[in-house]
Design a protein around this motif. Sequence first.
Motif, PDB file in Angstrom:
ATOM      1  N   ALA A 246      -0.503 -16.216  14.685  1.00 52.89           N
ATOM      2  CA  ALA A 246       0.093 -17.132  15.660  1.00 52.89           C
ATOM      3  C   ALA A 246      -0.229 -18.584  15.325  1.00 52.89           C
ATOM      4  CB  ALA A 246      -0.413 -16.790  17.066  1.00 52.89           C
ATOM      5  N   GLY A 247      -1.446 -18.865  14.866  1.00 55.10           N
ATOM      6  CA  GLY A 247      -1.833 -20.241  14.570  1.00 55.10           C
ATOM      7  C   GLY A 247      -1.079 -20.846  13.411  1.00 55.10           C
ATOM      8  N   TRP A 248      -0.749 -20.028  12.423  1.00 54.36           N
ATOM      9  CA  TRP A 248      -0.010 -20.529  11.254  1.00 54.36           C
ATOM     10  C   TRP A 248       1.441 -20.068  11.248  1.00 54.36           C
ATOM     11  CZ3 TRP A 248      -5.337 -19.731  10.519  1.00 54.36           C
ATOM     12  CH2 TRP A 248      -6.039 -20.834  10.030  1.00 54.36           C
ATOM     13  N   ALA A 249       1.984 -19.750  12.421  1.00 51.89           N
ATOM     14  CA  ALA A 249       3.367 -19.279  12.504  1.00 51.89           C
ATOM     15  C   ALA A 249       4.345 -20.358  12.054  1.00 51.89           C
ATOM     16  CB  ALA A 249       3.685 -18.851  13.940  1.00 51.89           C
ATOM     17  N   VAL A 250       5.368 -19.939  11.311  1.00 54.38           N
ATOM     18  CA  VAL A 250       6.398 -20.868  10.835  1.00 54.38           C
ATOM     19  C   VAL A 250       7.723 -20.631  11.551  1.00 54.38           C
ATOM     20  CG1 VAL A 250       5.323 -21.147   8.587  1.00 54.38           C
ATOM     21  CG2 VAL A 250       6.983 -19.297   8.930  1.00 54.38           C
ATOM     22  N   SER A 251       7.751 -19.659  12.457  1.00 54.19           N
ATOM     23  CA  SER A 251       8.956 -19.387  13.234  1.00 54.19           C
ATOM     24  C   SER A 251       8.553 -18.770  14.562  1.00 54.19           C
ATOM     25  CB  SER A 251       9.887 -18.424  12.479  1.00 54.19           C
ATOM     26  OG  SER A 251       9.282 -17.154  12.350  1.00 54.19           O
ATOM     27  N   MET A 252       9.496 -18.754  15.484  1.00 55.88           N
ATOM     28  CA  MET A 252       9.211 -18.172  16.792  1.00 55.88           C
ATOM     29  C   MET A 252       8.952 -16.674  16.678  1.00 55.88           C
ATOM     30  SD  MET A 252       8.704 -18.510  19.987  1.00 55.88           S
ATOM     31  CE  MET A 252       9.310 -20.147  20.381  1.00 55.88           C
ATOM     32  N   ASN A 253       9.694 -15.961  15.804  1.00 54.13           N
ATOM     33  CA  ASN A 253       9.477 -14.527  15.638  1.00 54.13           C
ATOM     34  C   ASN A 253       8.068 -14.231  15.123  1.00 54.13           C
ATOM     35  OD1 ASN A 253      12.064 -13.899  16.509  1.00 54.13           O
ATOM     36  ND2 ASN A 253      12.933 -13.958  14.436  1.00 54.13           N
ATOM     37  N   MET A 254       7.602 -15.044  14.180  1.00 52.06           N
ATOM     38  CA  MET A 254       6.248 -14.856  13.650  1.00 52.06           C
ATOM     39  C   MET A 254       5.215 -15.116  14.735  1.00 52.06           C
ATOM     40  SD  MET A 254       4.561 -16.686  10.308  1.00 52.06           S
ATOM     41  CE  MET A 254       2.868 -16.342   9.802  1.00 52.06           C
ATOM     42  N   LEU A 255       5.454 -16.096  15.565  1.00 53.90           N
ATOM     43  CA  LEU A 255       4.534 -16.400  16.654  1.00 53.90           C
ATOM     44  C   LEU A 255       4.477 -15.254  17.658  1.00 53.90           C
ATOM     45  CD1 LEU A 255       2.644 -18.382  18.067  1.00 53.90           C
ATOM     46  CD2 LEU A 255       4.649 -19.483  19.080  1.00 53.90           C
ATOM     47  N   ILE A 256       5.626 -14.655  17.959  1.00 53.75           N
ATOM     48  CA  ILE A 256       5.670 -13.538  18.902  1.00 53.75           C
ATOM     49  C   ILE A 256       4.927 -12.331  18.331  1.00 53.75           C
ATOM     50  CG2 ILE A 256       7.208 -11.881  20.008  1.00 53.75           C
ATOM     51  CD1 ILE A 256       9.266 -14.170  20.236  1.00 53.75           C
ATOM     52  N   VAL A 257       5.100 -12.059  17.026  1.00 55.47           N
ATOM     53  CA  VAL A 257       4.374 -10.958  16.387  1.00 55.47           C
ATOM     54  C   VAL A 257       2.869 -11.202  16.459  1.00 55.47           C
ATOM     55  CG1 VAL A 257       3.912  -9.821  14.181  1.00 55.47           C
ATOM     56  CG2 VAL A 257       6.267 -10.296  14.867  1.00 55.47           C
ATOM     57  N   GLY A 258       2.456 -12.444  16.203  1.00 58.75           N
ATOM     58  CA  GLY A 258       1.038 -12.769  16.301  1.00 58.75           C
ATOM     59  C   GLY A 258       0.501 -12.534  17.693  1.00 58.75           C
ATOM     60  N   ARG A 259       1.279 -12.894  18.701  1.00 61.63           N
ATOM     61  CA  ARG A 259       0.836 -12.675  20.088  1.00 61.63           C
ATOM     62  C   ARG A 259       0.721 -11.180  20.399  1.00 61.63           C
ATOM     63  NH1 ARG A 259      -1.624 -15.613  23.509  1.00 61.63           N
ATOM     64  NH2 ARG A 259      -0.298 -15.172  25.311  1.00 61.63           N
ATOM     65  N   ALA A 260       1.627 -10.363  19.875  1.00 60.56           N
ATOM     66  CA  ALA A 260       1.553  -8.919  20.107  1.00 60.56           C
ATOM     67  C   ALA A 260       0.305  -8.323  19.454  1.00 60.56           C
ATOM     68  CB  ALA A 260       2.807  -8.243  19.569  1.00 60.56           C
ATOM     69  N   VAL A 261       0.001  -8.748  18.227  1.00 60.32           N
ATOM     70  CA  VAL A 261      -1.209  -8.262  17.550  1.00 60.32           C
ATOM     71  C   VAL A 261      -2.455  -8.731  18.302  1.00 60.32           C
ATOM     72  CG1 VAL A 261      -2.515  -8.304  15.402  1.00 60.32           C
ATOM     73  CG2 VAL A 261      -0.024  -8.187  15.333  1.00 60.32           C
ATOM     74  N   GLN A 262      -2.427  -9.954  18.785  1.00 62.20           N
ATOM     75  CA  GLN A 262      -3.534 -10.450  19.610  1.00 62.20           C
ATOM     76  C   GLN A 262      -3.769  -9.543  20.823  1.00 62.20           C
ATOM     77  OE1 GLN A 262      -2.588 -14.664  20.558  1.00 62.20           O
ATOM     78  NE2 GLN A 262      -4.736 -15.046  20.089  1.00 62.20           N
ATOM     79  N   GLY A 263      -2.697  -9.138  21.466  1.00 61.42           N
ATOM     80  CA  GLY A 263      -2.824  -8.292  22.649  1.00 61.42           C
ATOM     81  C   GLY A 263      -3.483  -6.954  22.347  1.00 61.42           C
ATOM     82  N   VAL A 264      -3.169  -6.382  21.166  1.00 57.59           N
ATOM     83  CA  VAL A 264      -3.816  -5.120  20.771  1.00 57.59           C
ATOM     84  C   VAL A 264      -5.323  -5.294  20.711  1.00 57.59           C
ATOM     85  CG1 VAL A 264      -4.033  -3.419  18.926  1.00 57.59           C
ATOM     86  CG2 VAL A 264      -1.778  -4.323  19.512  1.00 57.59           C
ATOM     87  N   GLY A 265      -5.763  -6.402  20.104  1.00 57.49           N
ATOM     88  CA  GLY A 265      -7.194  -6.651  20.020  1.00 57.49           C
ATOM     89  C   GLY A 265      -7.812  -7.042  21.349  1.00 57.49           C
ATOM     90  N   ALA A 266      -7.109  -7.857  22.127  1.00 54.87           N
ATOM     91  CA  ALA A 266      -7.660  -8.333  23.396  1.00 54.87           C
ATOM     92  C   ALA A 266      -7.883  -7.189  24.381  1.00 54.87           C
ATOM     93  CB  ALA A 266      -6.732  -9.379  24.010  1.00 54.87           C
ATOM     94  N   GLY A 267      -6.974  -6.222  24.406  1.00 54.49           N
ATOM     95  CA  GLY A 267      -7.163  -5.078  25.288  1.00 54.49           C
ATOM     96  C   GLY A 267      -8.451  -4.333  24.984  1.00 54.49           C
ATOM     97  N   GLY A 268      -8.767  -4.215  23.696  1.00 51.06           N
ATOM     98  CA  GLY A 268     -10.013  -3.559  23.315  1.00 51.06           C
ATOM     99  C   GLY A 268     -11.231  -4.399  23.595  1.00 51.06           C
ATOM    100  N   LEU A 269     -11.138  -5.710  23.381  1.00 49.31           N
ATOM    101  CA  LEU A 269     -12.289  -6.576  23.627  1.00 49.31           C
ATOM    102  C   LEU A 269     -12.711  -6.524  25.091  1.00 49.31           C
ATOM    103  CD1 LEU A 269     -11.504  -9.795  21.528  1.00 49.31           C
ATOM    104  CD2 LEU A 269     -13.172  -8.017  21.032  1.00 49.31           C
ATOM    105  N   ILE A 270     -11.750  -6.655  25.981  1.00 46.92           N
ATOM    106  CA  ILE A 270     -12.080  -6.683  27.413  1.00 46.92           C
ATOM    107  C   ILE A 270     -12.648  -5.344  27.869  1.00 46.92           C
ATOM    108  CG2 ILE A 270     -11.123  -6.948  29.726  1.00 46.92           C
ATOM    109  CD1 ILE A 270      -9.086  -8.902  28.512  1.00 46.92           C
ATOM    110  N   ALA A 271     -12.029  -4.241  27.412  1.00 43.39           N
ATOM    111  CA  ALA A 271     -12.506  -2.925  27.835  1.00 43.39           C
ATOM    112  C   ALA A 271     -13.855  -2.586  27.212  1.00 43.39           C
ATOM    113  CB  ALA A 271     -11.473  -1.859  27.465  1.00 43.39           C
ATOM    114  N   MET A 272     -14.011  -2.849  25.919  1.00 45.34           N
ATOM    115  CA  MET A 272     -15.210  -2.426  25.207  1.00 45.34           C
ATOM    116  C   MET A 272     -16.454  -3.199  25.629  1.00 45.34           C
ATOM    117  SD  MET A 272     -14.533   0.158  23.520  1.00 45.34           S
ATOM    118  CE  MET A 272     -16.204   0.210  22.895  1.00 45.34           C
ATOM    119  N   VAL A 273     -16.295  -4.448  26.022  1.00 44.95           N
ATOM    120  CA  VAL A 273     -17.458  -5.219  26.460  1.00 44.95           C
ATOM    121  C   VAL A 273     -18.113  -4.549  27.667  1.00 44.95           C
ATOM    122  CG1 VAL A 273     -18.144  -7.366  27.591  1.00 44.95           C
ATOM    123  CG2 VAL A 273     -16.791  -7.438  25.495  1.00 44.95           C
ATOM    124  N   PHE A 274     -17.330  -4.136  28.635  1.00 45.30           N
ATOM    125  CA  PHE A 274     -17.877  -3.476  29.816  1.00 45.30           C
ATOM    126  C   PHE A 274     -18.463  -2.102  29.462  1.00 45.30           C
ATOM    127  CE2 PHE A 274     -15.055  -6.629  31.624  1.00 45.30           C
ATOM    128  CZ  PHE A 274     -15.734  -7.046  32.752  1.00 45.30           C
TER     129      PHE A 274
END
Length: 598
Positions: A165-193
Amino acid sequence: MKEEYSPVEVEEYTPTKEGYSAVEAVPYIPMKEEYNPDEAAEHKQEVAITIGENNMTNDTPEKPEQNPVAPPTHTKPPPRQFVMILIALALCVFIASLDQIIVATSIPAIAREFDSLYDISWLGTAYLMTLTSFQPLYGKVSDVFGRKATLLFANFMFLVGSAIAGWAVSMNMLIVGRAVQGVGAGGLIAMVFIVLSDMLDMRERGKYLGSVGAIYSVSSVIGPLLGGAFADHVTWRWCFWINLPIGAICMITIFFFLNLPTPPGSMKEKIKRIDFYGSFLLMLAVILILLPLSWGGSRYAWKSGIIIGLLCAGFIVAGIFVLVEWKVPDEPIVPIHLFKFRNIWSTYGALFFTGMSFFGILFYLPVYFQVVKGESATIGGLETIPFILGLTITSLGSGVWALKKGTYAFFPAMGNILFIAGSALCILFDVYTKRVVTVFVLMLCGLAVGFTTQSSTLAVQAAVKPKYMATVTALVQFVRSLGQVFGVAIMGSVFNNKLEDSLVQEFPTDPTILRVILDYSSIYDYLPEQRLVILKSFVHGLRYAFYCCVAFCVIAFVISCFIQHKELKTEAEQAQDAEPDMAYTPVPAGESKEQSLV
């Protein structure tokens, strides 16, 4: 006249191949007026008996004289190591929750750079869909592959998504980055607890879970503030670049300092334990439900065929998922039988509606400050400091209370009562509301949310066996996230409809009046008298959104009243409970065939 005591006989059964033999007499020495503890202890050892089963034979091994003390289920590291791990876990929660909303105030800058205003909604939708749909999976995956490996994987996925997402050169690339971020974020929030719960006993968890819960809420609040500051003063890409150094520090710390047991078994055996059918159905159901909730009222009308069709399909798939989890897998990601327990369904139900009201307030209070009060994104973010302060006070306070007293069940109900009051006071906001009033109301709302953060996690963990701890903990975050999405969608629809009706009614001859909904800055194109009318229309729409918030809080309060107290025990108390009780009580003859000494 003093009662005379004489020795009596207590029957004891001796197992034989045919069953029980004739009874043997064991002398019973009664307690006299002068109690001799040494004599009593010796006597207890003499009269201790073993109660056999009807099918007992001589081959049956003798039971040990005393029950073994249950081994500790928690592995708290030394103090310095624990502090390092705690800091890393707090930073994981901070960056994961921060990115849920940090791009909200950067959307204009992103739209200008990529010239893609119509795809901008996907920045939030892609992140929320993957975050919500993957959260329940992490609980079961961590049971199979281990906490450390699962947490490192989630952190790695989040950093990869941030880099894309940080180095995205198009809107589609940015959206893909956000989706991959969500996969990781769901695990971070759950696993910490989950990791914190593995390291701490039930009583001690409250304090630390409250602290982490406060960080989760605080980062959600300051997300728009940071996003606006990055967009105004540097570049919107820093919304994602900021995650890279913080995430790298977290990964290094977790890799070297976190030492939790790894489940045994080969990779092939572990893969067989994964519930692939349930995982696929759950992700499909979440996507089919979240898409229309995100599109409804903005891209498509709520009554359009695509919105109704997706919602129907989503709920049908959700029903199939429940049936599959109930009947098919040996290790389901969502054990349906747990919902027969009162604390499970009541906690999740209350948490869902609390999440709806919390995120609705969090989403629409900045609209009030930035549009109605005319403040900048930075100042509007600073206005939420009372909310953060109140939330932190009650999150930490309720955690300390749970540590000292071992009680928690009344906190969700108390928090929802305060939230009803805070939401009702938000209805009174208008164009001329003074800052001292908003500070008080936001403080009250923060105090309310803080009472519900860690107590919900404690309630579900105390209701199930340790083997389900990771699953129910991950579901806490899933239910909260799902409630947030539903809350924003419902309140957004109500707000937009009431705002449009009010604007059209006040400006019947202006066909372009509705553009102020899409671009708040266009309000200043109107004359001061017209501007005041537009602002009152916004207040009118916000008022109905806050009505919804009050309704959600009332439902949450009613459900939270069903949460039962389960005692939170320390490690020492659990060990004490495991020790055998040598006290005994003779059962009168003739009362039952099996004479027992307990």
